[in-house]
Scaffold this motif. Structure first.
Motif, PDB file in Angstrom:
ATOM      1  N   TYR A 107      47.349  32.120  27.168  1.00  0.00           N
ATOM      2  CA  TYR A 107      46.938  32.609  28.474  1.00  0.00           C
ATOM      3  C   TYR A 107      45.467  33.020  28.368  1.00  0.00           C
ATOM      4  N   VAL A 108      44.656  32.598  29.346  1.00  0.00           N
ATOM      5  CA  VAL A 108      43.232  32.893  29.331  1.00  0.00           C
ATOM      6  C   VAL A 108      42.889  33.771  30.533  1.00  0.00           C
ATOM      7  N   PHE A 109      42.151  34.848  30.290  1.00  0.00           N
ATOM      8  CA  PHE A 109      41.771  35.803  31.332  1.00  0.00           C
ATOM      9  C   PHE A 109      40.242  35.832  31.383  1.00  0.00           C
ATOM     10  N   LEU A 110      39.692  35.512  32.554  1.00  0.00           N
ATOM     11  CA  LEU A 110      38.277  35.175  32.646  1.00  0.00           C
ATOM     12  C   LEU A 110      37.357  36.305  33.057  1.00  0.00           C
ATOM     13  N   GLY A 111      37.858  37.508  33.220  1.00  0.00           N
ATOM     14  CA  GLY A 111      36.960  38.633  33.461  1.00  0.00           C
ATOM     15  C   GLY A 111      36.320  38.642  34.838  1.00  0.00           C
ATOM     16  N   PRO A 112      34.991  38.767  34.958  1.00  0.00           N
ATOM     17  CA  PRO A 112      34.008  38.552  33.891  1.00  0.00           C
ATOM     18  C   PRO A 112      33.642  39.786  33.070  1.00  0.00           C
ATOM     19  N   GLU A 139      48.023  42.795  34.369  1.00  0.00           N
ATOM     20  CA  GLU A 139      48.710  42.231  35.529  1.00  0.00           C
ATOM     21  C   GLU A 139      49.717  41.183  35.081  1.00  0.00           C
ATOM     22  N   ALA A 140      49.400  40.465  34.011  1.00  0.00           N
ATOM     23  CA  ALA A 140      50.286  39.420  33.502  1.00  0.00           C
ATOM     24  C   ALA A 140      51.429  39.984  32.661  1.00  0.00           C
ATOM     25  N   ILE A 141      51.143  40.968  31.804  1.00  0.00           N
ATOM     26  CA  ILE A 141      52.154  41.449  30.856  1.00  0.00           C
ATOM     27  C   ILE A 141      52.888  42.682  31.346  1.00  0.00           C
TER      28      ILE A 141
END
Length: 724
Positions: A217-222, A233-235
C-alpha cells in the motif's frame, strides 16, 4: 492516490542456478552501493554464491554483501507481450533485455526482474528517492532516520528485551520516506509472515518474506503528517484514550504483598505527587494463574481497589495469554471452560492442544484469539474477573506469544514449515525460539503464517471485553502489536534497561510508534531491568512526564529511589498540560494526526545552550500556537474540576491559534450534547501571552476592556498575563 488502470501480464523465469563464473574484475559489474544480497542467510561462500549464478566480490565497505546479483540477471519476471501504459502518474519501462519495471508516482520504483516469487520465499527490491527513511519495527533503532549502509532488520514478534537489530515484540512493515524536495510518502507491506528488509545506499530497499503475498500500500502525503493520516485511515484510526489514562501511572513487578503496595501508594500521596493509575503485575495472582488473586499475600485486594477508586484513582490488572493445564479438574475455571469450548492453539494434527511452559508452574496451553469461540471465552472470563476485582483496564503481556521452551512439548517436527529454506534475519535465526512450533494450527491456519498476529488478535477482544465490563472507554495496553493495533490499544517499549542509552532510545521508539498509528505509547520510566541511579531516574522522570503514556515500571528486587519534590514539580507540569495532550489524542482519533510535533526547520541550522540544572527540565513552545492548560491536582478526577488557562505563544507576525476538545473523559463513542455542564461551568483564570514586542497599555478580552490591575507585564517584554 495512484492506482493501476489495467492488469499487467508478466511471466516468471526461474532463478538461474548453474552459470559461468564471472570476470574477476567483479567490482565493475555492479557498484558496491547498488549490490543486492544474493545470499542473505549465514554461511555464504564463493562456491555457494556462484552456484546461484551470482557474483562474489569482496569490498571494504562495512556490511556490504560479497555475494550479489548481476545487474541484468534474468532471475525474476519478464514481459510477455507488449508493454502497456497506464495512467499518466504510472509508468512502465520496457528495458532492452525484455524486463518490466513499475513506478508508482515516481515514489516506488521496482523492477519485476528483481522479483522472486517462490515457495516459502518472496523477494522484491525497490529504489527510493532519498536516504531519509523512517519506520520499520519493532526494533531498538539507534536513530530515527535509518542508516542506509546495508542495514537489515528482521520482523517476527519475539519476547526479546530491546537490543539493536533484534526483532522485538511487534511487527510493523511500514516506512516513510522524506524526499529531497521535502515531500513525503509511506509504504506498507501488509504481510504477517517472518520477514526482513535490507536498506542499501543506492538508495534501495529489499523486502524478503517466507510466506503470504506481496501486498503493498502506498500513501502519497505529501507531508509526513498527511502520510500518517492516510495510513491510519487505511489501518484504523487510533482509539480515543480515557482522560484518566493520561495521568501518571505506577507499576512494579514484585510488590510481593498488599502491604508493600499500600505503603507505595501512601508514599505517593504523602509527597503530594500527581498519580492516577496503579498497576498490578503477575505477583498479584495466585501462583501466577490468570483470573485469580493471591488471597494470602494480597488479602483484601478487592476492597483496596474499591477504596482507591472512591479516591478518584484507577486500577489496571495484567493478564498473560497462557492458561495452566495442571490444576485439579473442576478447580480452575479458565482452563475447564476453555477446554470445553475448544479454544486452544493446537498441534500440527489440528486436534490436540499445543502444550508449552510459561509463568504458571507446570504446563500451559495457549488461547487462539483468531477463533470466535476464544473471543467468547475470553470475554466471559474478563467479565467474571470484573465481579471480583473492580479493574478499570487490562494490560496484556507476553503475547508474542512467549513460551519458555523452543517450541511446544515434545519438540518441533523436522519439516519445511518448522525449518524453511530461508529464515529471515531474526534472533537466533529460529522461528520456534521462545514460542510455539510454526506448524501449530490456529483457526486461521498454521502458526507459521499467524504467529505475529497473536498480540493483535488478542487486543481487540480485550478492548471490547473491558468496555463491556466497565461500561466506560476501554484501557488496553499490549506488549505485542501489529498493523492496526492502535485502534484498540496502546503499547510500551518493553523490558528496557536502567541505562542512559535506553532513556535516549525511548524517544526514537515513541516517535516510531506514532508513525505506526499507535500514539498511546511510552517506555518504562527509570528502566525495567537493573537498578537505576538517582540522576538517571530523576532525568528519566522529567522526560517521561511528557511521554504520551507515562508509567514508571520496574522489575522485582530493583531499588526504589525517592526524589519526591522534583518528581512532583515535573508531573504538575504534565497535569497542567493534559487538556492539550487530550486534544492531540482527539485529533489523532478523528483525523489520524500524530501526538508529537516536528522540529522547526530553523533549529536544524542553529544551536542554543540552555541551562538545565538537575531540578529542571527545559520546555519549549512553538510560536504561533495556543496551548490550553488547567490547574493541576493529584489526580485527573480532581484536576478536571479546576479552572482553565491559556498559554499563547506568538509567531513572528504576532499571531497564534489553537483548539481544545473537552468531554466527560470516558464515555464510549462520539456524540455532541449541548449543555454539557463539565465544559461551560469551568472558567479561564489565567491567559499568558509570550512574545509581545511592546508593552500593552490596554487589553480587550472578547471585546471587553480588562482593568489594568487584572493583568501584569514582565519587564523583559516577552510575557504578559491576564488574571480573572
Amino acid at each position: 492516490f495512484c492506482y493501476y488502470s489495467r492488469e499487467l501480464v508478466v511471466q516468471a523465469r526461474p532463478a538461474a542456478r548453474k552459470r559461468k563464473r564471472f570476470n574477476p574484475q567483479c567490482s565493475r559489474d555492479v557498484p558496491v552501493k547498488s549490490r543486492i544480497d544474493c545470499h542473505p542467510q549465514p554461511g555464504a561462500s564463493q562456491e555457494k554464491c556462484e552456484a546461484r549464478g551470482c557474483i562474489w566480490c569482496s569490498t571494504n565497505m562495512p556490511n556490504a554483501p560479497w555475494c550479489f546479483f548481476p545487474e541484468d540477471s534474468p532471475y525474476g519476471y519478464s514481459l510477455n507481450g507488449n508493454a502497456e501504459k497506464t495512467l499518466k502518474t504510472m509508468n512502465t519501462k520496457h528495458k532492452q533485455n525484455n524486463h518490466l519495471s513499475l513506478s508508482i508516482c515516481h515514489r516506488w520504483d521496482a523492477s519485476l526482474s528483481d522479483l522472486i516469487f517462490s515457495n516459502q520465499y518472496l523477494q522484491i527490491t525497490t529504489t527510493v528517492p532519498s536516504t531519509s527513511v523512517y519506520g520499520f519495527g519493532e526494533h531498538e533503532h539507534l536513530s530515527f532516520k535509518h542508516s542506509m549502509n546495508f542495514a537489515t532488520y528482521g520482523m517476527f514478534s519475539r519476547d526479546q528485551s530491546p537490543t539493536p537489530f533484534a526483532n522485538l515484540y511487534g511487527v510493523h512493515p511500514f516506512y516513510m520516506c522524506v524526499e529531497t524536495d521535502s515531500n513525503a510518502h509511506g509504504v506498507l507491506l501488509l504481510n504477517s509472515n517472518a520477514q526482513d528488509v535490507s536498506l542499501s545506499p543506492n538508495p534501495s530497499l529489499t523486502f524478503r518474506t517466507i510466506g503470504g503475498v506481496l501486498d503493498f500500500y502506498v500513501f502519497l502525503g505529501p507531508t509526513p503528517e498527511n502520510v500518517i493520516q492516510q495510513y491510519t485511515e487505511a489501518i484504523g484510526r487510533p482509539h480515543m484514550p480515557a482522560y484518566w489514562s493520561l495521568g501518571f501511572q505506577l507499576s512494579r513487578w514484585g510488590y510481593g504483598s498488599i502491604d508493600v503496595l499500600k505503603k507505595t501508594v501512601d508514599r505517593m500521596h504523602y509527597y503530594d505527587i500527581p498519580y492516577d493509575v496503579q498497576h498490578s503485575d503477575i505477583d498479584y495472582m495466585e501462583r501466577r494463574l490468570d483470573f485469580t488473586y493471591d488471597k494470602v499475600n494480597y488479602a483484601g485486594l478487592p476492597e483496596y481497589m474499591q477504596q482507591l477508586k472512591k479516591e478518584g484513582m484507577h486500577y489496571v490488572l495484567i493478564l498473560d495469554p497462557f492458561i495452566s493445564k495442571d490444576e485439579e479438574p473442576g478447580t480452575y475455571r479458565p482452563y475447564d471452560l476453555g477446554e470445553e469450548m475448544g479454544v486452544w492453539v493446537n498441534n500440527s494434527d489440528g486436534v490436540t492442544p499445543a502444550v508449552g511452559k510459561a509463568w504458571p508452574d507446570g504446563h500451559s496451553v495457549f488461547p487462539d484469539y483468531t477463533n470466535p469461540r476464544t473471543v467468547d471465552w475470553w470475554t466471559q472470563m474478563c467479565l467474571e474477573l470484573k465481579d471480583v476485582l473492580d479493574y478499570d483496564g487490562i494490560w496484556i503481556d507476553m503475547n508474542e506469544p512467549s513460551n519458555f521452551d523452543r517450541g511446544q512439548y515434545p519438540g518441533c517436527a523436522v519439516n519445511d514449515v518448522n525449518n524453511p529454506p530461508y529464515i529471515p534475519s531474526i534472533s537466533d535465526r529460529a522461528l520456534a525460539q521462545k514460542t510455539l512450533c510454526p506448524d501449530s494450527k490456529t483457526y486461521l491456519g498454521e502458526h507459521y503464517n499467524t504467529h505475529s498476529l497473536f498480540g493483535w488478535s488478542q487486543t481487540a477482544p480485550t478492548f471490547h471485553a473491558t468496555q463491556k465490563a466497565t461500561g466506560k472507554r476501554a484501557f488496553v495496553l499490549s506488549r505485542s502489536t501489529f498493523v492496526g493495533s492502535g485502534k484498540h490499544g496502546g503499547h510500551w517499549l518493553g523490558d528496557n534497561f536502567s541505562q542512559w542509552k535506553d532513556m535516549h532510545l525511548s524517544i526514537i521508539g515513541i516517535l516510531e510508534f506514532n508513525l505506526f498509528g499507535i500514539p498511546y505509547i511510552g517506555a518504562d520510566i527509570c528502566g525495567f531491568n537493573y537498578n537505576t541511579t538517582y540522576e538517571l531516574c530523576l532525568r528519566w522522570m522529567q522526560l517521561g512526564s511528557f511521554y504520551p503514556f507515562s508509567r514508571n515500571h520496574n522489575a522485582e528486587k530493583n531499588s526504589v529511589t525517592e526524589f519526591a519534590k522534583i518528581s512532583r514539580e515535573t508531573l504538575r507540569i504534565r497535569y497542567s498540560l493534559l487538556p492539550y495532550l487530550y486534544t492531540l489524542f482527539f485529533e489523532s482519533h478523528v483525523h489520524g494526526n500524530t501526538v508529537g510535533n516536528k522540529v522547526p526547520a530553523s533549529w536544524l541550522k542553529n544551536y542554543a545552550t540552555v541551562d538545565a540544572p538537575l531540578s529542571k527540565i527545559p520546555l519549549f513552545l512553538r510560536g504561533g500556537y495556543i496551548l490550553p492548560k488547567q490547574a493541576p491536582a493529584t489526580t485527573t478526577t480532581k484536576s478536571r474540576l479546576n479552572p482553565f488557562g491559556l498559554i499563547i505563544a506568538l509567531d513572528d507576525q504576532g499571531e497564534a491559534s489553537g483548539s481544545l476538545f473537552w468531554d466527560d473523559g470516558d464515555s464510549i463513542g462520539k456524540f455532541v450534547k449541548n449543555g454539557y455542564r463539565g465544559a461551560d461551568s469551568l472558567k479561564y483564570n489565567t491567559i499568558t501571552i509570550l512574545g509581545l514586542r511592546l508593552r500593552p497599555h490596554a487589553v480587550a478580552l472578547n471585546g471587553r476592556t480588562v482593568r489594568g490591575d487584572a493583568f501584569s507585564y514582565q519587564t523583559n517584554g516577552v510575557r504578559a498575563a491576564l488574571r480573572h
